[in-house]
Motif scaffolding. Structure first.
Motif, PDB file in Angstrom:
ATOM      1  N   HIS A 109       0.638  -1.160  -0.051  1.00  0.00           N
ATOM      2  CA  HIS A 109       0.433  -0.487   0.188  1.00  0.00           C
ATOM      3  C   HIS A 109       0.999   1.282   0.508  1.00  0.00           C
ATOM      4  N   PHE A 110       2.172   1.029   0.657  1.00  0.00           N
ATOM      5  CA  PHE A 110       3.293   2.080   0.373  1.00  0.00           C
ATOM      6  C   PHE A 110       4.136   1.939   0.202  1.00  0.00           C
ATOM      7  N   LYS A 111       5.554   1.998  -0.346  1.00  0.00           N
ATOM      8  CA  LYS A 111       6.325   1.848  -0.422  1.00  0.00           C
ATOM      9  C   LYS A 111       7.274   1.139   0.931  1.00  0.00           C
ATOM     10  N   ILE A 112       7.838   0.556   0.761  1.00  0.00           N
ATOM     11  CA  ILE A 112       8.590  -0.385   1.721  1.00  0.00           C
ATOM     12  C   ILE A 112      10.219  -1.035   1.555  1.00  0.00           C
ATOM     13  N   LEU A 113      10.459  -1.138   2.686  1.00  0.00           N
ATOM     14  CA  LEU A 113      11.669  -1.540   1.816  1.00  0.00           C
ATOM     15  C   LEU A 113      12.415  -2.876   0.948  1.00  0.00           C
ATOM     16  N   GLY A 114      11.520  -3.871   1.536  1.00  0.00           N
ATOM     17  CA  GLY A 114      11.327  -5.153   0.642  1.00  0.00           C
ATOM     18  C   GLY A 114      12.455  -6.307   1.520  1.00  0.00           C
ATOM     19  N   HIS A 115      13.231  -7.027   0.018  1.00  0.00           N
ATOM     20  CA  HIS A 115      13.851  -8.153   0.645  1.00  0.00           C
ATOM     21  C   HIS A 115      15.681  -7.752   1.420  1.00  0.00           C
ATOM     22  N   VAL A 116      15.826  -7.881   2.377  1.00  0.00           N
ATOM     23  CA  VAL A 116      17.334  -7.719   2.695  1.00  0.00           C
ATOM     24  C   VAL A 116      17.517  -9.690   2.742  1.00  0.00           C
ATOM     25  N   PRO A 117      19.010  -9.645   2.080  1.00  0.00           N
ATOM     26  CA  PRO A 117      19.637 -10.481   2.025  1.00  0.00           C
ATOM     27  C   PRO A 117      19.499 -11.450   3.313  1.00  0.00           C
ATOM     28  N   SER A 118      20.091 -12.272   4.294  1.00  0.00           N
ATOM     29  CA  SER A 118      20.920 -11.996   4.770  1.00  0.00           C
ATOM     30  C   SER A 118      22.864 -12.768   4.938  1.00  0.00           C
ATOM     31  N   GLY A 119      22.979 -12.346   5.556  1.00  0.00           N
ATOM     32  CA  GLY A 119      24.894 -12.747   6.279  1.00  0.00           C
ATOM     33  C   GLY A 119      24.708 -11.874   5.114  1.00  0.00           C
ATOM     34  N   PHE A 120      26.747 -12.470   4.121  1.00  0.00           N
ATOM     35  CA  PHE A 120      27.015 -11.206   3.558  1.00  0.00           C
ATOM     36  C   PHE A 120      27.466 -11.758   1.799  1.00  0.00           C
ATOM     37  N   GLN A 121      26.006 -11.020   1.321  1.00  0.00           N
ATOM     38  CA  GLN A 121      26.324 -11.648  -0.463  1.00  0.00           C
ATOM     39  C   GLN A 121      27.124 -11.477  -0.566  1.00  0.00           C
ATOM     40  N   HIS A 122      27.943 -10.033  -0.868  1.00  0.00           N
ATOM     41  CA  HIS A 122      28.421  -9.815  -1.480  1.00  0.00           C
ATOM     42  C   HIS A 122      30.077  -9.517  -1.106  1.00  0.00           C
ATOM     43  N   LYS A 123      30.490 -10.718  -0.952  1.00  0.00           N
ATOM     44  CA  LYS A 123      32.292 -10.481   0.176  1.00  0.00           C
ATOM     45  C   LYS A 123      32.631 -11.079  -1.316  1.00  0.00           C
ATOM     46  N   GLY A 124      33.937 -10.755  -1.289  1.00  0.00           N
ATOM     47  CA  GLY A 124      34.783 -10.570  -2.279  1.00  0.00           C
ATOM     48  C   GLY A 124      35.666  -9.584  -2.991  1.00  0.00           C
ATOM     49  N   ALA A 125      36.612 -10.386  -3.171  1.00  0.00           N
ATOM     50  CA  ALA A 125      37.900  -8.832  -3.737  1.00  0.00           C
ATOM     51  C   ALA A 125      37.200  -8.221  -4.805  1.00  0.00           C
ATOM     52  N   PRO A 126      37.311  -6.918  -4.291  1.00  0.00           N
ATOM     53  CA  PRO A 126      36.827  -6.031  -5.412  1.00  0.00           C
ATOM     54  C   PRO A 126      37.747  -5.766  -6.550  1.00  0.00           C
ATOM     55  N   ARG A 127      36.145  -5.200  -7.607  1.00  0.00           N
ATOM     56  CA  ARG A 127      36.970  -5.069  -9.150  1.00  0.00           C
ATOM     57  C   ARG A 127      38.188  -4.640  -9.042  1.00  0.00           C
ATOM     58  N   LEU A 128      39.426  -4.383  -9.850  1.00  0.00           N
ATOM     59  CA  LEU A 128      39.929  -3.467 -10.239  1.00  0.00           C
ATOM     60  C   LEU A 128      40.719  -3.368 -11.520  1.00  0.00           C
ATOM     61  N   SER A 145      14.072 -10.676   8.012  1.00  0.00           N
ATOM     62  CA  SER A 145      13.173 -10.875   7.475  1.00  0.00           C
ATOM     63  C   SER A 145      12.245 -10.052   7.851  1.00  0.00           C
ATOM     64  N   VAL A 146      12.259  -9.387   8.965  1.00  0.00           N
ATOM     65  CA  VAL A 146      11.807  -8.459   9.922  1.00  0.00           C
ATOM     66  C   VAL A 146      11.660  -6.595   9.055  1.00  0.00           C
ATOM     67  N   PHE A 147      13.285  -6.827   8.498  1.00  0.00           N
ATOM     68  CA  PHE A 147      13.476  -5.620   7.637  1.00  0.00           C
ATOM     69  C   PHE A 147      12.627  -5.217   6.815  1.00  0.00           C
ATOM     70  N   PHE A 148      11.522  -6.155   5.870  1.00  0.00           N
ATOM     71  CA  PHE A 148      11.074  -6.628   4.078  1.00  0.00           C
ATOM     72  C   PHE A 148       9.875  -4.939   4.307  1.00  0.00           C
ATOM     73  N   TYR A 149       9.590  -4.438   5.890  1.00  0.00           N
ATOM     74  CA  TYR A 149       8.213  -3.919   6.284  1.00  0.00           C
ATOM     75  C   TYR A 149       8.524  -2.559   6.462  1.00  0.00           C
ATOM     76  N   ILE A 150       9.996  -2.043   6.497  1.00  0.00           N
ATOM     77  CA  ILE A 150      10.634  -0.929   7.039  1.00  0.00           C
ATOM     78  C   ILE A 150       9.809   0.042   6.028  1.00  0.00           C
ATOM     79  N   PRO A 151       8.819   0.832   6.222  1.00  0.00           N
ATOM     80  CA  PRO A 151       8.235   1.850   4.776  1.00  0.00           C
ATOM     81  C   PRO A 151       9.463   2.829   4.663  1.00  0.00           C
ATOM     82  N   ASN A 152       9.472   2.508   3.260  1.00  0.00           N
ATOM     83  CA  ASN A 152      10.744   3.976   2.970  1.00  0.00           C
ATOM     84  C   ASN A 152      10.430   5.495   3.596  1.00  0.00           C
TER      85      ASN A 152
END
Length: 819
Positions: A305-324, A423-430
């Motif tokens: 009904h109003f904009k919410i944060l949506g899905h936030v993945p659990s854990g470190f999903q973007h780990k790894g060496a940066p692009r250089l 999972s709770v963060f899904f409902y945070i209103p923007n």
């Protein structure tokens, strides 16, 4: 000193430099006097050469936690735990909100904050600072990502942010390791305030559309356009406004209420502080609950009904060496200086501010190591550029933090949120997150009372402040940074170049009770006090522009003697101005020694043509002027001089010598505290008694003659400052002893009249001395003390203060002054 056949002399000869072009101080070495020698290149190399102890100190500075970790106790643990957990409750919603500012997924804010809290404590010199995602830096990163993706739409936003953090971290770490933290001192508080204020306004304006649910507003445009477009879009407000406005009101109301209750109930003030600190947590929990009740059956956040944060993945999903790779590095290279500057400004300004408040000193270089290391390793876990946070640092300080280790507890709380609460963060209103951002950046705006203080202190810098704010609003935050820093640097150079020098006069100063000098007091009482009080000579500006009492009688030092004080150093930027002022003033108040030097009208120079035909040249006013005798320069504000300034002084000396011919103008220097400055002056021919060698002194000096117990002694050579110390018996070796028997030969050059002083070098009286063993006996009083020169007797024109310099200059005029 005879030239020796050394490699250095041969090189000089080859280059056309006379090998014996050095001062001959041999006449002063054989009698045990204190003699100054100028520092050499070897001395400079010894000063910067690494030592074992210096290396150990350097390594100890790199890991400052070793100074306090072994003293850790339960009391510190409790304070750190409370502060760390308190900050943790705040940083979780803030981190996700700030990640949205950076055009990144919410989890990036948690990654960035986690790494900052986890690593900073080991390198910290501030117990209060918190490193993590912050609003201003996030906005800068968001702008960079938007600009890069315009030209490279295939670049992932996370890759851009992580690469930027890695490169900036490497640069900052390098600057910290080589101890270049002093560069932050070139950024004044006005530039920081303007940057913070402009950034806060820009960020808040960009979040209003999210707060109100207004669609199709580009918050990355210039701030004034964002404000105009937001106002135009107000009719398109959605339900988000109900959530956002009430959340914003709730945040301010809770803070106001807790502040009032803390004032009403001082004993519970700390409890009310914690309630106020956790207001963001209360608001987020409340609006998560409301959002869940409204959208509990929604699986797709786009259908809420109003904009919410949506899905936030659990854990470190973007780990790894940066692009250089070269492609991404070239794309972000132009934005690296801005990012580094923002990281520096925010972190150092905040840490120094809280250090002063809480009575400790930070090490800027070590702080660069801390934020550099954090940003260097953060991208491997998904972090983007992180720096110090003002709001969280204030919370941490007020929560009673004891050591930097409190960050560990915050990191643990962020880690729990990453794995257990996503999972709770899904409902945070923007809109609630936007309200939090607006509420947080509101404290970064410089209040009017501070701007008014700027105006009272330096009106010109207020112009710089508003220029930075307006540039940030009408162009970009990055341009605002450059404008304020560049304008502040220009003002600094302008002040140095235009620093006013002052011609000084002298007056006698007494110390008197304030009530005695208020209004018209009894003259008899004043005279009685003056007879009993000690007094000293002070030097004040003859221009009367130093706010001194106009009734004060300030007299010129001595006819033909001028005392000049430099305002802000002497260097190539301002040397011409200072020396031009000297020349104009001296020529205006003196005359040539030879009045009829130019017999014919055509012989006169064009810039000094004299009177018109038929007019008298030797007027009464001109004849009454004194001839130029001496120049006294106050070097108390001069730390070092460069080649340009030294050459300018030499040129002025030659000009004055021609003006005073056949006399020679003496140059005296007071307050020279840097030995390299003294070396530069000596190399330029100043400070030494070049016109009176030992032989000339004995035969030709026509100074004053005084009777002493040992018979008449001729006062030879210039006066120097001296202090009394316990005498060493004759024949006892000691450094700089003047009790040793002086040889009568050529090596027995004298130090002339010695102006006796106490341990502070203050002038007390004048006693004569001579070039024989009688001088040692004369310079010893009945109490078994003797006089030693403050500075080397081979450099008699360097004086400890202006009073000593003036007395020496007056004495050398050949006029005997009655005490």
């Amino acid at each position: 000193m005879a030239s020796t056949s050394t490699a250095g002399d041969r090189i000089k000869k080859f280059l056309g430099i006379p090998a014996d072009e050095r001062l001959d101080d041999t006449a002063y070495y054989d009698d045990g006097s204190f003699v100054e020698s100028e520092p050499t290149t070897q001395d400079f190399l010894n000063e910067i050469r690494p030592t074992v102890q210096g290396t150990l100190n350097y390594l100890r500075e790199l890991f400052p936690f070793v100074n306090w970790i072994f003293h850790y106790n339960l009391t510190w643990l409790l304070g750190d735990f409370i502060a760390g957990v308190t900050v943790g409750f705040v940083v979780v919603p803030q981190g996700m909100a700030y990640a949205k500012l950076a055009n990144l997924a919410p989890e990036y804010g948690l990654y960035t904050s986690f790494v900052g809290f986890l690593l900073y404590w080991a390198f910290a010199t501030s117990k209060d600072i918190t490193i993590g995602a912050v609003a201003v830096m996030s906005t800068i990163v968001g702008n960079i990502i938007a600009n890069v993706q315009k030209d490279h739409p295939d670049f992932d936003a996370g890759d851009i942010a992580r690469t930027l953090a890695f490169i900036c971290g490497a640069v900052l770490l390098f600057l910290g390791l080589i101890r270049f933290g002093f560069i932050v001192e070139f950024i004044p508080i006005v530039a920081i305030s303007a940057f913070m204020t402009g950034s806060a306004i820009s960020i808040a304006a960009g979040q209003v559309s999210t707060l109100m649910g207004i669609p199709n507003i580009n918050s990355r445009e210039e701030t004034y356009k964002v404000i105009i477009n937001t106002l135009k879009g107000l009719p398109n407000t959605h339900l988000d406004a109900a959530m956002g406005l009430t959340a914003l009101f709730g945040l301010y109301f809770i803070r106001w209420f807790c502040t009032q209750m803390g004032k009403r109930y001082p004993r519970q003030q700390r409890a009310w502080f914690f309630v106020s600190t956790l207001r963001m947590v209360f608001i987020i929990i409340l609006y998560i609950l409301v959002s869940w009740l409204v959208n509990r059956h929604v699986k797709d956040p786009k259908k809420a009904h109003f904009k919410i944060l949506g899905h936030v993945p659990s854990g470190f999903q973007h780990k790894g060496a940066p692009r250089l790779d070269n492609e991404i590095l070239s794309a972000i290279s132009g934005d690296i200086p801005t990012t580094i500057l923002v990281l520096l400004i925010e972190h150092i300004a905040i840490s120094k501010s809280f250090g002063r408040v809480n009575n400790y000193i930070i090490n800027p270089s070590q702080e660069l190591v801390a934020i550099g290391f954090t940003n260097l390793l953060g991208p491997f876990l998904g972090g983007y550029p992180a720096t110090g946070s003002f709001s969280r640092t204030a919370i941490k300080a007020k929560a009673g933090v004891r050591t930097p280790l409190a960050g560990i507890f915050t990191a643990v709380l962020v880690l729990l949120a990453l794995y257990a609460l996503t999972s709770v963060f899904f409902y945070i209103p923007n809109s609630a997150l936007a309200a939090m951002i607006i509420h947080a950046v509101g404290d970064l705006i410089t209040p009017p009372r501070e701007v008014y203080k700027f105006w009272l202190t330096s009106p010109l810098e207020v112009v710089i402040f508003f220029a930075g704010v307006f540039v940030s609003i009408f162009t970009s935050i990055e341009n605002g940074i450059y404008v304020t820093v560049a304008a502040s640097g220009a003002v600094l150079l302008w002040r140095i170049a235009k620093s006013p020098g002052k011609f000084l006069g002298q007056t006698e100063i007494y110390t008197a009770p304030r009530e005695l000098v208020r209004g018209s007091k009894d003259s008899g009482l004043t005279q009685s006090l003056l007879q009993k009080s000690e007094h000293h000579t002070a030097f004040l500006s003859l221009d009367r522009d130093d706010l001194s009492n106009p009734e004060l009688q300030i007299s010129t030092p001595w006819p033909g003697i001028f005392v000049y004080r430099f305002g802000e150093g002497l260097n190539y930027v301002n040397s011409a101005k200072h020396l031009d002022n000297l020349t104009i003033h001296v020529f205006k108040h003196t005359r040539r020694t030879e009045l009829n030097k130019f017999e014919k009208l055509g012989d006169r120079p064009w810039n000094d043509p004299g009177p018109r035909r038929g007019q008298a040249f030797l007027t009464d006013e001109l004849v009454a002027r004194p001839t130029l005798r001496a120049i006294i320069l106050d070097f108390s504000a001069v730390n070092c001089i460069d080649v340009t300034a030294a050459q300018a002084l030499q040129d002025l000396r030659n000009q004055f010598d021609r003006y005073a011919h056949p006399d020679k103008v003496e140059w005296h220097f007071a307050g020279v505290s840097n030995r390299w400055t003294k070396r530069a002056l000596v190399a330029s021919g100043f400070g030494v008694d070049s016109s009176r060698t030992a032989k000339v002194q004995r035969g030709n000096y026509k100074g004053d003659v005084q009777e002493v117990d040992q018979g008449p002694l001729v006062a030879i050579g210039p006066s120097v400052s001296a202090s009394d110390i316990e005498a060493v018996p004759v024949g006892t070796s000691g450094s700089g002893s003047t009790d040793e028997k002086r040889p009568e030969g050529e090596g027995g050059a004298t130090n002339g009249d010695v102006e006796k002083g106490n341990a502070n070098g203050e002038d007390i009286s004048t006693v004569p001395t001579a070039t024989s063993a009688d001088a040692g006996a004369l310079a010893r009083d009945a109490g078994g003390k003797r006089l030693v020169p403050v500075f080397g007797i081979n450099r008699p024109f360097f004086h400890i203060d202006l009073a000593t310099a003036l007395k020496s200059a007056v004495r050398n005029t050949g006029v005997v002054v009655a005490e």
